[in-house]
Design an enzyme around this catalytic site. Structure first.
Site, mmCIF file in Angstrom:
data_model
loop_
_atom_site.group_PDB
_atom_site.id
_atom_site.type_symbol
_atom_site.label_atom_id
_atom_site.label_comp_id
_atom_site.label_asym_id
_atom_site.label_seq_id
_atom_site.Cartn_x
_atom_site.Cartn_y
_atom_site.Cartn_z
ATOM 1 N N HIS A 15 -3.055 3.674 8.751
ATOM 2 C CA HIS A 15 -3.698 4.164 8.047
ATOM 3 C C HIS A 15 -3.224 3.735 7.594
ATOM 4 O O HIS A 15 -2.947 2.179 6.752
ATOM 5 C CB HIS A 15 -1.895 5.661 7.057
ATOM 6 N N GLN A 60 0.637 -1.588 0.129
ATOM 7 C CA GLN A 60 -0.261 0.030 0.639
ATOM 8 C C GLN A 60 0.728 1.424 0.119
ATOM 9 O O GLN A 60 1.188 1.784 -1.208
ATOM 10 C CB GLN A 60 -0.542 0.390 1.196
ATOM 11 N N GLU A 79 2.349 0.217 16.812
ATOM 12 C CA GLU A 79 1.874 -1.034 17.717
ATOM 13 C C GLU A 79 3.587 -1.062 18.064
ATOM 14 O O GLU A 79 3.555 -2.152 19.646
ATOM 15 C CB GLU A 79 2.371 -2.720 16.490
ATOM 16 N N TYR A 89 5.755 -9.242 15.489
ATOM 17 C CA TYR A 89 5.995 -8.124 14.620
ATOM 18 C C TYR A 89 6.510 -6.886 15.011
ATOM 19 O O TYR A 89 6.825 -5.917 15.157
ATOM 20 C CB TYR A 89 3.993 -8.405 13.839
ATOM 21 N N THR A 145 6.496 2.250 13.579
ATOM 22 C CA THR A 145 4.604 1.961 14.005
ATOM 23 C C THR A 145 4.795 2.084 15.110
ATOM 24 O O THR A 145 5.252 1.813 16.223
ATOM 25 C CB THR A 145 4.111 0.037 13.463
HETATM 26 P P1 NAP Z 1 2.334 -3.779 2.776
HETATM 27 O O1 NAP Z 1 0.626 -3.739 2.044
HETATM 28 O O2 NAP Z 1 1.774 -5.165 3.617
HETATM 29 O O3 NAP Z 1 3.219 -3.926 1.936
HETATM 30 C C1 NAP Z 1 3.943 -4.712 2.585
HETATM 31 C C2 NAP Z 1 5.014 -4.959 1.972
HETATM 32 O O4 NAP Z 1 6.549 -5.246 1.832
HETATM 33 C C3 NAP Z 1 4.852 -5.103 0.347
HETATM 34 O O5 NAP Z 1 5.311 -4.768 -1.125
HETATM 35 C C4 NAP Z 1 5.612 -6.804 0.350
HETATM 36 O O6 NAP Z 1 5.331 -7.467 -0.593
HETATM 37 C C5 NAP Z 1 6.750 -6.288 0.954
HETATM 38 N N1 NAP Z 1 7.485 -7.235 2.121
HETATM 39 C C6 NAP Z 1 7.433 -8.572 2.447
HETATM 40 N N2 NAP Z 1 8.356 -9.124 2.699
HETATM 41 C C7 NAP Z 1 9.246 -8.904 1.907
HETATM 42 C C8 NAP Z 1 10.316 -9.710 2.287
HETATM 43 N N3 NAP Z 1 10.404 -10.693 2.537
HETATM 44 N N4 NAP Z 1 11.623 -9.061 1.342
HETATM 45 C C9 NAP Z 1 10.804 -7.993 0.439
HETATM 46 N N5 NAP Z 1 9.631 -7.260 0.602
HETATM 47 C C10 NAP Z 1 9.091 -7.833 1.523
HETATM 48 O O7 NAP Z 1 2.503 -2.656 4.507
HETATM 49 P P2 NAP Z 1 2.268 -1.164 4.852
HETATM 50 O O8 NAP Z 1 0.737 -0.964 4.918
HETATM 51 O O9 NAP Z 1 2.450 -0.917 3.576
HETATM 52 O O10 NAP Z 1 2.732 -0.607 5.085
HETATM 53 C C11 NAP Z 1 4.394 -0.430 4.955
HETATM 54 C C12 NAP Z 1 5.287 -0.543 6.044
HETATM 55 O O11 NAP Z 1 4.960 1.051 6.800
HETATM 56 C C13 NAP Z 1 5.246 -1.647 6.422
HETATM 57 O O12 NAP Z 1 7.090 -1.490 7.307
HETATM 58 C C14 NAP Z 1 4.557 -1.774 8.031
HETATM 59 O O13 NAP Z 1 4.800 -2.935 8.689
HETATM 60 C C15 NAP Z 1 4.629 -0.658 8.244
HETATM 61 N N6 NAP Z 1 3.608 0.425 8.514
HETATM 62 C C16 NAP Z 1 2.834 0.893 8.137
HETATM 63 C C17 NAP Z 1 1.655 0.503 9.126
HETATM 64 C C18 NAP Z 1 -0.232 0.740 8.042
HETATM 65 O O14 NAP Z 1 -1.245 1.597 9.449
HETATM 66 N N7 NAP Z 1 0.067 0.693 7.041
HETATM 67 C C19 NAP Z 1 1.919 2.055 10.273
HETATM 68 C C20 NAP Z 1 3.087 1.128 10.470
HETATM 69 C C21 NAP Z 1 4.073 1.003 9.611
HETATM 70 P P3 NAP Z 1 4.306 -8.112 -1.354
HETATM 71 O O15 NAP Z 1 3.626 -7.714 -2.217
HETATM 72 O O16 NAP Z 1 5.263 -9.360 -2.471
HETATM 73 O O17 NAP Z 1 3.980 -8.962 -0.216
HETATM 74 N N1 GDD Z 2 -7.285 -8.070 10.699
HETATM 75 C C1 GDD Z 2 -8.279 -7.640 11.444
HETATM 76 N N2 GDD Z 2 -9.524 -8.713 11.015
HETATM 77 N N3 GDD Z 2 -8.591 -7.107 12.500
HETATM 78 C C2 GDD Z 2 -9.322 -7.311 13.463
HETATM 79 C C3 GDD Z 2 -10.145 -7.892 13.469
HETATM 80 C C4 GDD Z 2 -10.548 -9.127 11.637
HETATM 81 O O1 GDD Z 2 -11.388 -9.664 11.480
HETATM 82 N N4 GDD Z 2 -11.640 -7.722 13.321
HETATM 83 C C5 GDD Z 2 -11.166 -6.814 14.604
HETATM 84 N N5 GDD Z 2 -9.913 -6.814 14.329
HETATM 85 C C6 GDD Z 2 -9.004 -5.682 15.196
HETATM 86 C C7 GDD Z 2 -8.114 -6.473 15.505
HETATM 87 O O2 GDD Z 2 -7.505 -7.089 16.808
HETATM 88 C C8 GDD Z 2 -7.075 -5.219 15.947
HETATM 89 O O3 GDD Z 2 -7.300 -4.717 17.049
HETATM 90 C C9 GDD Z 2 -7.731 -3.779 14.804
HETATM 91 O O4 GDD Z 2 -8.608 -4.639 14.283
HETATM 92 C C10 GDD Z 2 -7.035 -3.161 13.807
HETATM 93 O O5 GDD Z 2 -6.626 -4.509 13.045
HETATM 94 P P1 GDD Z 2 -5.972 -4.717 11.562
HETATM 95 O O6 GDD Z 2 -6.309 -3.664 10.598
HETATM 96 O O7 GDD Z 2 -4.979 -5.291 11.436
HETATM 97 O O8 GDD Z 2 -4.315 -3.416 11.727
HETATM 98 P P2 GDD Z 2 -2.903 -3.803 13.274
HETATM 99 O O9 GDD Z 2 -3.453 -2.211 14.199
HETATM 100 O O10 GDD Z 2 -3.359 -4.692 13.793
HETATM 101 O O11 GDD Z 2 -1.891 -3.457 12.518
HETATM 102 C C11 GDD Z 2 -1.871 -2.572 11.337
HETATM 103 O O12 GDD Z 2 -1.041 -1.271 12.361
HETATM 104 C C12 GDD Z 2 -0.419 -1.490 12.945
HETATM 105 C C13 GDD Z 2 -0.288 0.318 13.544
HETATM 106 O O13 GDD Z 2 -0.634 0.488 14.301
HETATM 107 C C14 GDD Z 2 -0.450 -2.625 10.499
HETATM 108 O O14 GDD Z 2 -0.430 -2.239 9.478
HETATM 109 C C15 GDD Z 2 0.844 -2.890 11.020
HETATM 110 O O15 GDD Z 2 1.688 -3.360 10.062
HETATM 111 C C16 GDD Z 2 1.028 -1.627 11.426
HETATM 112 O O16 GDD Z 2 2.648 -1.264 11.834
#
Ligand code: NAP
Ligand code: GDD
Length: 369
Positions: A186, A12, A134, A156, A132
């Site tokens: 996000h 994303q 997290e 994680y 993050t």
């Molecule tokens: P995402 O949609 O899950 O994308 C993760 C990316 O990492 C994908 O391109 C995936 O490739 C790649 N990847 C997975 N395993 C890998 C490996 N072994 N080597 C190289 N690349 C690999 O995550 P995102 O939401 O864009 O988040 C981007 C980063 O920000 C992540 O590090 C996540 O932990 C961190 N983050 C996200 C959030 C959030 O809310 N979105 C918040 C805080 C931090 P594939 O497409 O092949 O699976």
């Molecule tokens: N995925 C998921 N599926 N979550 C659920 C569900 C379900 O069916 N039902 C309830 N939840 C609750 C989870 O237990 C959690 O409390 C919340 O929804 C958010 O879950 P996710 O959307 O999976 O995100 P996350 O907060 O665990 O993690 C995401 O945000 C982090 C930043 O705070 C990911 O993008 C992480 O990579 C990122 O670091």
């Protein structure tokens, strides 16, 4: 022209950041994993549009578990900036894949830092590490800022904790311009389908079109600080343009229950819900609707499935992004409500298109299924 490497370019954030950097005139090099099916849907429009971007976007096969490959790509590109977004990013799945997650999310970051250091690029290359909220886990303070102590609650988060500190350590030990963006959740229409917001918007859109009856959720009482990925990639960019390497929280400062996101998603499609029961027995039904979509009064649309519970949960996240606001001038433009509406509208369009194609006799494979 600046050159940037993005790991996780197919994800994303990778897709939104690529678009942003190309617009700013960067040459962008994405590292993508080899997969048995094509996994570049989110960036195909950029990669194929050589007319617009004049061949400034390149993809390299690679993996954060393979240091020789990282060294080779960094050596060939000689980047001004690296955005390390690659990760096994699903918190629930990290309980099933803890060792892999530690390797990629934790040691992967070290491999990248070492590539830059051993190639003698410490003065040239700036590094952004995708940290993050997290990390705050069982929160020690409300709201959470750069000064709040960490208490990670999943494999994680523990892996990301290592990545956070190795980034700080390389900054202090080798004077590298290495920064952590501590980003709160996000989302966007490009969000992975198994994260909670997208799971909800996809399910509600399918129910609206009569393609699905109900959805099964986990803990709908946890709270998240949700922003839009578009705003957050702008913040990542600004973190690396700052005069000094520092860590920044990016957040909206508003926290919302999963349940309220569900209510909003249905409201967008003119449906009022009625909730009954508590805990694993909590359910939701259609109380009223305006006949625009396929909902039926009294239809059960939600049940709880404990399979989606986590062994340890993060109950409440709410960020204080005043440092980013004051030093980077960063402000999110989206509210969680406008984000939810955009995601719902996008998923309704997605499934409408699929339905029309199916009706017209095309056998289509939904790219998100
Ligand atoms: P995402 O949609 O899950 O994308 C993760 C990316 O990492 C994908 O391109 C995936 O490739 C790649 N990847 C997975 N395993 C890998 C490996 N072994 N080597 C190289 N690349 C690999 O995550 P995102 O939401 O864009 O988040 C981007 C980063 O920000 C992540 O590090 C996540 O932990 C961190 N983050 C996200 C959030 C959030 O809310 N979105 C918040 C805080 C931090 P594939 O497409 O092949 O699976
Ligand atoms: N995925 C998921 N599926 N979550 C659920 C569900 C379900 O069916 N039902 C309830 N939840 C609750 C989870 O237990 C959690 O409390 C919340 O929804 C958010 O879950 P996710 O959307 O999976 O995100 P996350 O907060 O665990 O993690 C995401 O945000 C982090 C930043 O705070 C990911 O993008 C992480 O990579 C990122 O670091």
């Amino acid at each position: 022209m600046k050159k940037a490497i993005i790991t996780g370019v197919t994800g994303q954030d990778g897709a939104y950041l690529t678009e942003l950097l190309l617009e700013k005139g960067y040459e962008v090099h994405g590292i993508k994993r080899r997969s048995s099916l094509i996994n570049t849907e989110r960036i195909d429009h950029l990669y194929e549009d050589t007319h617009v971007y004049n061949k400034k976007f390149f993809l390299h096969y690679g993996d954060l578990s393979d240091s020789s490959n990282l060294i080779r790509v960094v050596q060939n590109v000689q980047p001004d900036e690296i955005y390390n977004l690659g990760a096994m990013s699903h918190v629930r799945v990290s309980f099933d894949l803890p060792e892999y997650c530690a390797d990629v999310d934790g040691i992967g970051t070290l491999r990248l830092m070492e590539a830059v250091r051993t190639l003698g690029l410490t003065e040239k290359t700036r590094i952004y590490q995708a940290s993050t909220s997290e990390l705050y886990g069982k929160v020690q303070e409300v709201p959470q800022s750069e000064k709040t102590p960490f208490y990670p609650r999943s494999p994680y988060a523990v892996a990301k904790m290592y990545a956070f500190w190795i980034t700080v350590n390389y900054r202090e030990a080798y004077n590298m311009f290495a920064c952590n963006g501590i980003l709160f959740n996000h989302e966007s229409p490009q969000r992975g389908e198994t994260f909670v917001t997208r799971k909800i918007t996809r399910a509600v859109a399918k129910m609206a079109l009569g393609l699905q009856d109900m959805m099964f959720m986990g803990n709908i009482h946890s709270q998240r600080d949700w922003g839009h990925a578009k705003d957050y990639v702008e913040g990542m960019y600004r973190i690396l343009q700052h005069d000094t390497p520092e860590d920044f929280v990016l957040a909206t400062g508003v926290t919302t229950k999963i349940k309220d996101f569900i209510i909003r998603a249905f409201e967008r499609l003119h449906v009022e819900l009625e909730f009954k029961g508590e805990g694993v027995d909590e359910t939701a039904y259609v109380k009223s609707h305006d006949n625009t979509y396929a909902f039926k009064t009294g239809q059960q649309v939600l049940a709880i499935d404990p399979r989606y519970f986590r062994p340890t949960e993060v109950d409440l996240l709410i960020g204080d992004a005043s440092k980013a606001r004051n030093l980077l001038g960063w402000e999110p433009k989206y509210t969680w409500q406008s984000l939810c509406d955009e995601m719902i509208d996008s998923d309704v369009e997605l499934f409408k298109k699929d339905t029309l194609l199916r009706k017209a006799g095309f056998e289509i494979k939904n790219q998100y299924e």
